[in-house]
Design a protein around this motif. Structure first.
Motif, PDB file in Angstrom:
ATOM      1  N   GLY A   6       0.832  -1.203   0.000  1.00  0.00           N
ATOM      2  CA  GLY A   6       0.000   0.000   0.000  1.00  0.00           C
ATOM      3  C   GLY A   6       0.863   1.248   0.000  1.00  0.00           C
ATOM      4  N   TYR A   7       1.916   1.194   0.780  1.00  0.00           N
ATOM      5  CA  TYR A   7       2.808   2.349   0.887  1.00  0.00           C
ATOM      6  C   TYR A   7       3.477   2.640  -0.452  1.00  0.00           C
ATOM      7  N   VAL A   8       4.038   1.584  -1.075  1.00  0.00           N
ATOM      8  CA  VAL A   8       4.740   1.797  -2.343  1.00  0.00           C
ATOM      9  C   VAL A   8       3.745   2.204  -3.431  1.00  0.00           C
ATOM     10  N   ASN A   9       2.558   1.584  -3.395  1.00  0.00           N
ATOM     11  CA  ASN A   9       1.557   1.934  -4.397  1.00  0.00           C
ATOM     12  C   ASN A   9       1.099   3.384  -4.251  1.00  0.00           C
ATOM     13  N   SER A  10       1.151   3.894  -3.026  1.00  0.00           N
ATOM     14  CA  SER A  10       0.749   5.292  -2.822  1.00  0.00           C
ATOM     15  C   SER A  10       1.752   6.235  -3.485  1.00  0.00           C
ATOM     16  N   HIS A  11       2.876   5.695  -3.933  1.00  0.00           N
ATOM     17  CA  HIS A  11       3.858   6.515  -4.642  1.00  0.00           C
ATOM     18  C   HIS A  11       3.932   6.102  -6.117  1.00  0.00           C
ATOM     19  N   ALA A  12       2.807   5.599  -6.657  1.00  0.00           N
ATOM     20  CA  ALA A  12       2.781   5.158  -8.055  1.00  0.00           C
ATOM     21  C   ALA A  12       3.321   6.261  -8.962  1.00  0.00           C
ATOM     22  N   GLY A  13       4.151   5.853  -9.911  1.00  0.00           N
ATOM     23  CA  GLY A  13       4.713   6.835 -10.842  1.00  0.00           C
ATOM     24  C   GLY A  13       5.999   7.461 -10.351  1.00  0.00           C
ATOM     25  N   ASP A  14       6.364   7.179  -9.087  1.00  0.00           N
ATOM     26  CA  ASP A  14       7.579   7.767  -8.523  1.00  0.00           C
ATOM     27  C   ASP A  14       8.646   6.681  -8.396  1.00  0.00           C
ATOM     28  N   GLY A  15       9.675   6.774  -9.205  1.00  0.00           N
ATOM     29  CA  GLY A  15      10.694   5.727  -9.256  1.00  0.00           C
ATOM     30  C   GLY A  15      11.655   5.694  -8.088  1.00  0.00           C
ATOM     31  N   HIS A  16      11.468   6.570  -7.087  1.00  0.00           N
ATOM     32  CA  HIS A  16      12.421   6.589  -5.985  1.00  0.00           C
ATOM     33  C   HIS A  16      12.183   5.480  -4.972  1.00  0.00           C
ATOM     34  N   TYR A  17      11.189   4.626  -5.234  1.00  0.00           N
ATOM     35  CA  TYR A  17      10.859   3.570  -4.282  1.00  0.00           C
ATOM     36  C   TYR A  17      11.122   2.210  -4.900  1.00  0.00           C
ATOM     37  N   LEU A  18      11.761   1.332  -4.141  1.00  0.00           N
ATOM     38  CA  LEU A  18      11.995  -0.028  -4.591  1.00  0.00           C
ATOM     39  C   LEU A  18      11.621  -0.941  -3.439  1.00  0.00           C
ATOM     40  N   MET A  19      10.756  -1.921  -3.750  1.00  0.00           N
ATOM     41  CA  MET A  19      10.186  -2.734  -2.684  1.00  0.00           C
ATOM     42  C   MET A  19      10.724  -4.150  -2.774  1.00  0.00           C
ATOM     43  N   SER A  20      10.977  -4.769  -1.626  1.00  0.00           N
ATOM     44  CA  SER A  20      11.346  -6.176  -1.624  1.00  0.00           C
ATOM     45  C   SER A  20      10.080  -6.987  -1.866  1.00  0.00           C
ATOM     46  N   THR A  21      10.183  -8.046  -2.652  1.00  0.00           N
ATOM     47  CA  THR A  21       9.012  -8.883  -2.910  1.00  0.00           C
ATOM     48  C   THR A  21       9.368 -10.329  -2.633  1.00  0.00           C
ATOM     49  N   THR A  22       8.466 -11.004  -1.934  1.00  0.00           N
ATOM     50  CA  THR A  22       8.624 -12.441  -1.738  1.00  0.00           C
ATOM     51  C   THR A  22       7.294 -13.076  -2.087  1.00  0.00           C
ATOM     52  N   SER A  23       7.098 -14.313  -1.678  1.00  0.00           N
ATOM     53  CA  SER A  23       5.863 -15.002  -2.048  1.00  0.00           C
ATOM     54  C   SER A  23       4.615 -14.260  -1.589  1.00  0.00           C
ATOM     55  N   SER A  24       4.752 -13.484  -0.511  1.00  0.00           N
ATOM     56  CA  SER A  24       3.583 -12.746  -0.031  1.00  0.00           C
ATOM     57  C   SER A  24       3.121 -11.715  -1.065  1.00  0.00           C
ATOM     58  N   PHE A  25       3.988 -11.350  -1.983  1.00  0.00           N
ATOM     59  CA  PHE A  25       3.643 -10.441  -3.075  1.00  0.00           C
ATOM     60  C   PHE A  25       2.457 -11.027  -3.868  1.00  0.00           C
ATOM     61  N   ILE A  26       2.390 -12.361  -3.896  1.00  0.00           N
ATOM     62  CA  ILE A  26       1.301 -13.039  -4.594  1.00  0.00           C
ATOM     63  C   ILE A  26       0.232 -13.513  -3.623  1.00  0.00           C
ATOM     64  N   THR A  27       0.674 -14.110  -2.483  1.00  0.00           N
ATOM     65  CA  THR A  27      -0.318 -14.717  -1.586  1.00  0.00           C
ATOM     66  C   THR A  27      -1.193 -13.697  -0.884  1.00  0.00           C
ATOM     67  N   THR A  28      -0.627 -12.562  -0.483  1.00  0.00           N
ATOM     68  CA  THR A  28      -1.432 -11.585   0.254  1.00  0.00           C
ATOM     69  C   THR A  28      -2.595 -11.047  -0.582  1.00  0.00           C
ATOM     70  N   PRO A  29      -2.351 -10.614  -1.833  1.00  0.00           N
ATOM     71  CA  PRO A  29      -3.489 -10.162  -2.640  1.00  0.00           C
ATOM     72  C   PRO A  29      -4.521 -11.268  -2.860  1.00  0.00           C
ATOM     73  N   LEU A  30      -4.047 -12.513  -2.983  1.00  0.00           N
ATOM     74  CA  LEU A  30      -4.987 -13.606  -3.221  1.00  0.00           C
ATOM     75  C   LEU A  30      -5.866 -13.869  -2.007  1.00  0.00           C
ATOM     76  N   SER A  31      -5.278 -13.794  -0.814  1.00  0.00           N
ATOM     77  CA  SER A  31      -6.028 -14.239   0.360  1.00  0.00           C
ATOM     78  C   SER A  31      -6.685 -13.100   1.125  1.00  0.00           C
ATOM     79  N   SER A  32      -6.504 -11.861   0.695  1.00  0.00           N
ATOM     80  CA  SER A  32      -7.199 -10.769   1.375  1.00  0.00           C
ATOM     81  C   SER A  32      -7.938  -9.966   0.313  1.00  0.00           C
ATOM     82  N   ASP A  33      -8.728  -9.016   0.747  1.00  0.00           N
ATOM     83  CA  ASP A  33      -9.436  -8.222  -0.261  1.00  0.00           C
ATOM     84  C   ASP A  33      -8.707  -6.905  -0.531  1.00  0.00           C
ATOM     85  N   LEU A  34      -7.399  -6.973  -0.373  1.00  0.00           N
ATOM     86  CA  LEU A  34      -6.541  -5.855  -0.740  1.00  0.00           C
ATOM     87  C   LEU A  34      -6.731  -5.612  -2.236  1.00  0.00           C
TER      88      LEU A  34
END
Lengths: 501, 326
Positions: free
Chosen positions: B88-116
């Motif tokens: 949510g935090y990184v998405n709130s900076h959409a279009g701004d390249g100064h942010y780089l986020m670590s991604t793991t399996s939760s990058f896929i599982t969290t959106p699938l299992s919640s209504d995010l």
């Protein structure tokens, strides 16, 4: 004593003119950063990390621990001078510090709080030096049920922050709970009340604090044309050093605050915040004249300030012994340690013990520097306020807005600060206390999650809170406090007032 | 009057000192004409001390030490919600390249299992950096010595992990289904808290990565009972795989980085070059991958996106089967 020997080696390793200057500069920088609302240890250390590349590791650590301690001393300055606590643990400092400022004793308030900060910090460091391994063994036995009961204990201090009306305090606490629920819940991954994506993270409580305290004070000052009793310009240090009778008055509160701060600061999460609230509550409970609390009682200033600084070394204990950071500040210290090639974890003391002792020696030196520099700088701070008094409202507004922006580098928190500024103004007008609101915003999410983890651990049974000794102990303590206040009430039965006053 | 002048000078000096140090921070990035305009922010979606945090801090250090880019990098933690908070935090900076986020399996599982209302498609995949296996970890003082002991005992078993619907949770549920033993999964906030809980015997075992467990295994505080790789790994030849023990569990965590959606091609290329430079360094191979027992597996942005598509399909099937998503 092995600890003393190690500590002496640490002092020996750190002691050089260059390192002393570095610690001094670091602690001055930390003091300034800490004094700005919204900026705390995390920001202070993060800003300095790039400067440390290329330095010897010992000097780099000296700079960072200096800045870290400095932010702890800095936080109290704005709380006392302009009623704007930079972070949750400084709220209790404003509670009695700002009234002293209004009475023209701002310098004294700064002196007393510098003194008790020093004692608290040193007290915590002594425990860190001698008791770290034992303390960390005790701390890991705290599970969700113990943390939950501790949160309840913290929340119970609402009754002492209530002011004139208990029902108003409870209302504010409930508003705080509702605000604390906003955002993502890690136990289920569910996001609540996320009307905008910024709210996925919840409402930042630092923004709420800046609004409720700083901005609302500005509104009130404009309306009432408040004039601080500043007297004539003065550079005499004498007026700012607490007198013998003052020192006598604050000795016991400071020591009690130090003890509470060290014990509770060790616990991760809201340790520092709960420690300041609890030590304030303790002092108010046992004071001969509790009605002075909130109107400039120096005991009520000294105790939480000691607790706040004692919690700093406290929070370092799990970091050093287990590699688990207990607070935002220690989290960033952890990052710094990793950057210098150390591996925080159970082997840190074995593999890099010498550097850890150097760091501890650095903390002690920083504390001494900070005590003297903070007392010597009081005239500077007071006279800054005197000089800019005419323009104080716009300057405080700018500082608050900047602080809000720096939380997330976006407009969102600025709106939060302004909204809570207006809310805070009306709360002050109609005598609704802000302490209970902030306390429940900070503690509500933790309370809820610890409760759910406990119930999950016990598979739905509430008995988990009674079968574990520490948790049961806290329950008994709560019952005792409750019973005592009823007995007290019974004695003063003619008094219909619900408050402690 | 003199005193006031002196005083003003002191104030100016103090303000000056403060500015100098902050100028130095901001000034580092001036060589690049347009991007980055200010220090980069690496966003760890879990708490300090956890896998996300360790990876980003190692990256930041190596990138700075090896002078791959000359911009300041700040690592920040946005823990909670099984990475939902960080996303949510990184998405709130959409279009701004100064942010780089670590991604793991939760990058896929969290959106699938919640209504995010966000998923991996709302971000710009930059690279996959490696995979790391899941292990069953117990306190050395535990009464059990093997996975079999656990799964055959009558005792109620509490398993600690991070967030619901995470890879740790999936492994737990798979183990539960395959063994028939009821496992009680307790979500904690971040790997650090889970480790503390296992240290203090608050839970019976945890599913976590070698990365998190490394030092505690070395110090003898914890013991590993099983690992989710196809074959035993060289660094821990004594730890049996789930397959050997009769449980067909081979899901592992992947580690990568992603930027917000809508960043420019220039910004994307900047990161691709940075990561390419990073993965070639000896420091990365030794100090990060080696030390943390992570299997090398670099993929560029396009390959990573394809991989994410594929993984999303697999995870969705498993999570539906396990009724985590209905």
């Amino acid at each position: 004593m092995e600890s003393i020997q190690n500590l002496l080696i640490g002092f020996n390793d750190i002691f050089s003119v260059y390192n002393m200057i570095i610690i001094f500069l670091g602690s001055m920088f930390g003091t300034i950063v800490g004094a700005l609302p919204g900026l705390g240890p995390s920001a202070g250390i993060a800003l300095l990390i790039p400067l440390t590349f290329g330095m010897p590791v010992g000097s780099a650590l000296s700079l960072l621990v200096g800045a870290y301690m400095g932010t702890m001393y800095g936080g109290r300055i704005t709380a006392i001078l302009i009623n704007t606590p930079g972070d949750a643990p400084a709220i209790m400092t404003a509670q009695d510090g700002y009234p002293l400022m209004l009475q023209g004793k701002g310098g004294l308030a700064l002196g007393i709080s510098a003194f008790s900060s020093f004692i608290g910090g040193i007290f915590g460091l002594i425990v860190l030096v001698f008791g770290a391994p034992i303390v960390s063994k005790v701390a890991i036995n705290f599970g969700p049920p113990e943390y939950f009961m501790l949160m309840v204990l913290g929340l119970s201090t609402i009754t002492l922050l209530a002011g004139k009306s208990m029902s108003k305090a409870v209302m504010m606490a409930l508003v705080g709970f509702a605000l604390g629920m906003v955002g993502s819940d890690y136990v289920s991954g569910f996001v609540r009340f996320d009307f905008t994506p910024e709210l996925i993270e919840g409402v930042d409580f630092v923004a709420i604090i800046i609004g409720l305290y700083g901005i609302s004070e500005v509104f009130l000052n404009i309306e009432n044309l408040v004039h601080l009793k500043m007297g004539k310009p003065s550079f005499k240090v004498k007026e700012f050093i607490p007198s013998i009778s003052d020192i006598k008055k604050i000795t016991m509160p400071t020591l009690r605050g130090s003890l509470i701060g060290t014990l509770i600061g060790i616990l991760p999460g809201a340790g520092g915040t709960i420690a300041t609230f609890l030590s304030y509550a303790t002092e108010k409970k046992i004071a001969k004249n509790p009605e002075k609390f909130g109107n400039g009682a120096i005991e009520g200033l000294a105790a939480p300030e000691a607790a706040n600084n004692a919690s700093v070394p406290g929070a370092l204990i799990p970091l050093i012994t287990l590699g688990i950071p207990g607070s935002g500040g220690t989290a960033i210290m952890l990052g710094a340690l990793i950057m210098y090639g150390l591996r925080p974890g159970p082997l840190l003391m074995v593999e890099s013990g010498r550097l850890v002792w150097l760091m501890i020696a650095g903390l002690i030196i920083a504390n001494v520097f900070l005590l003297f520099s903070n007392i010597l700088l009081i005239p500077v701070f007071i006279n800054i306020i005197r000089m800019i008094q005419k323009y104080l409202s716009p300057i405080v507004t700018v500082l608050c807005i900047l602080g809000a922006y720096s939380l997330n580098y976006g407009m969102f928190n600025i709106w939060i600060v302004l909204i809570f500024g207006v809310l805070g103004y009306f709360m002050k007008k109609f005598d609704y206390p802000s302490g209970p609101l902030i306390l429940s915003v900070v503690l509500a999410p933790l309370t809820e999650n610890y409760f759910r983890q406990s119930i999950m651990l016990s598979r739905g049974s509430f008995s988990i809170f009674l079968t574990r000794p520490v948790s049961l102990g806290i329950i008994l303590l709560l019952i005792t406090i409750f019973a005592f206040s009823f007995i007290k009430k019974g004695r003063n039965s003619k008094n219909q007032d619900y408050s402690e006053e | 009057m003199k005193k006031i002048v002196l005083f003003i000078m002191i104030v100016m000096l103090m303000v000056g000192c403060g500015q100098q140090s902050s100028d130095q921070n901001a000034g580092d990035g001036d060589q690049q004409a347009s991007f980055p305009e200010r220090p980069l922010e690496f966003v760890a979606c879990y708490g300090p001390g956890g896998g996300h945090d360790t990876m980003l801090r190692a990256m930041a250090k190596i990138i700075t030490d090896e002078k791959i880019i000359d911009t300041t990098i700040n690592v920040v933690n946005k823990p909670g919600g099984s990475a939902a908070v960080g996303m949510g935090y990184v998405n709130s900076h959409a279009g701004d390249g100064h942010y780089l986020m670590s991604t793991t399996s939760s990058f896929i599982t969290t959106p699938l299992s919640s209504d995010l209302e966000l998923n991996y498609k709302n971000f710009t995949p930059i690279a996959r950096l490696g995979i790391d296996p899941e292990m069953v970890l117990i306190n050395s003082k535990s009464e059990f010595t093997s996975l079999e002991d656990f799964l055959k005992s009558d005792k109620a078993i509490n398993v600690g992990g991070t967030g619901l619907g995470t890879i740790e949770h999936i492994v737990t549920v798979m183990l539960e289904k395959m063994s028939g033993k009821e496992l009680n999964y307790i979500p904690y906030q971040g790997d650090g808290e889970v480790i503390a809980a296992l240290m203090g015997n608050q839970i019976d075992f945890t599913i976590t990565n070698p990365n998190t467990a490394y030092d505690y295994l070395k110090s003898g505080d914890f013991k590993a009972l099983a690992i989710s790789t196809e074959e035993r790994i060289d660094m821990m030849p004594d730890v049996p795989t789930f397959k050997e023990l009769g449980y067909d569990i081979t899901v592992s965590l992947f580690r990568g980085v992603a930027a917000p959606a809508g960043i420019s091609e220039e910004e994307k290329a900047y990161y691709t070059e940075m990561i390419k430079g990073l993965v070639q360094t000896e420091a990365w191979k030794d100090d990060y991958l080696g030390k943390n027992m992570i299997v090398e597996g670099y993929m560029d942005g396009a390959e990573y996106e394809e991989f994410l598509n594929e993984m999303n399909g697999i995870y969705e099937t498993i999570l539906r089967e396990l009724e985590i998503i209905k």
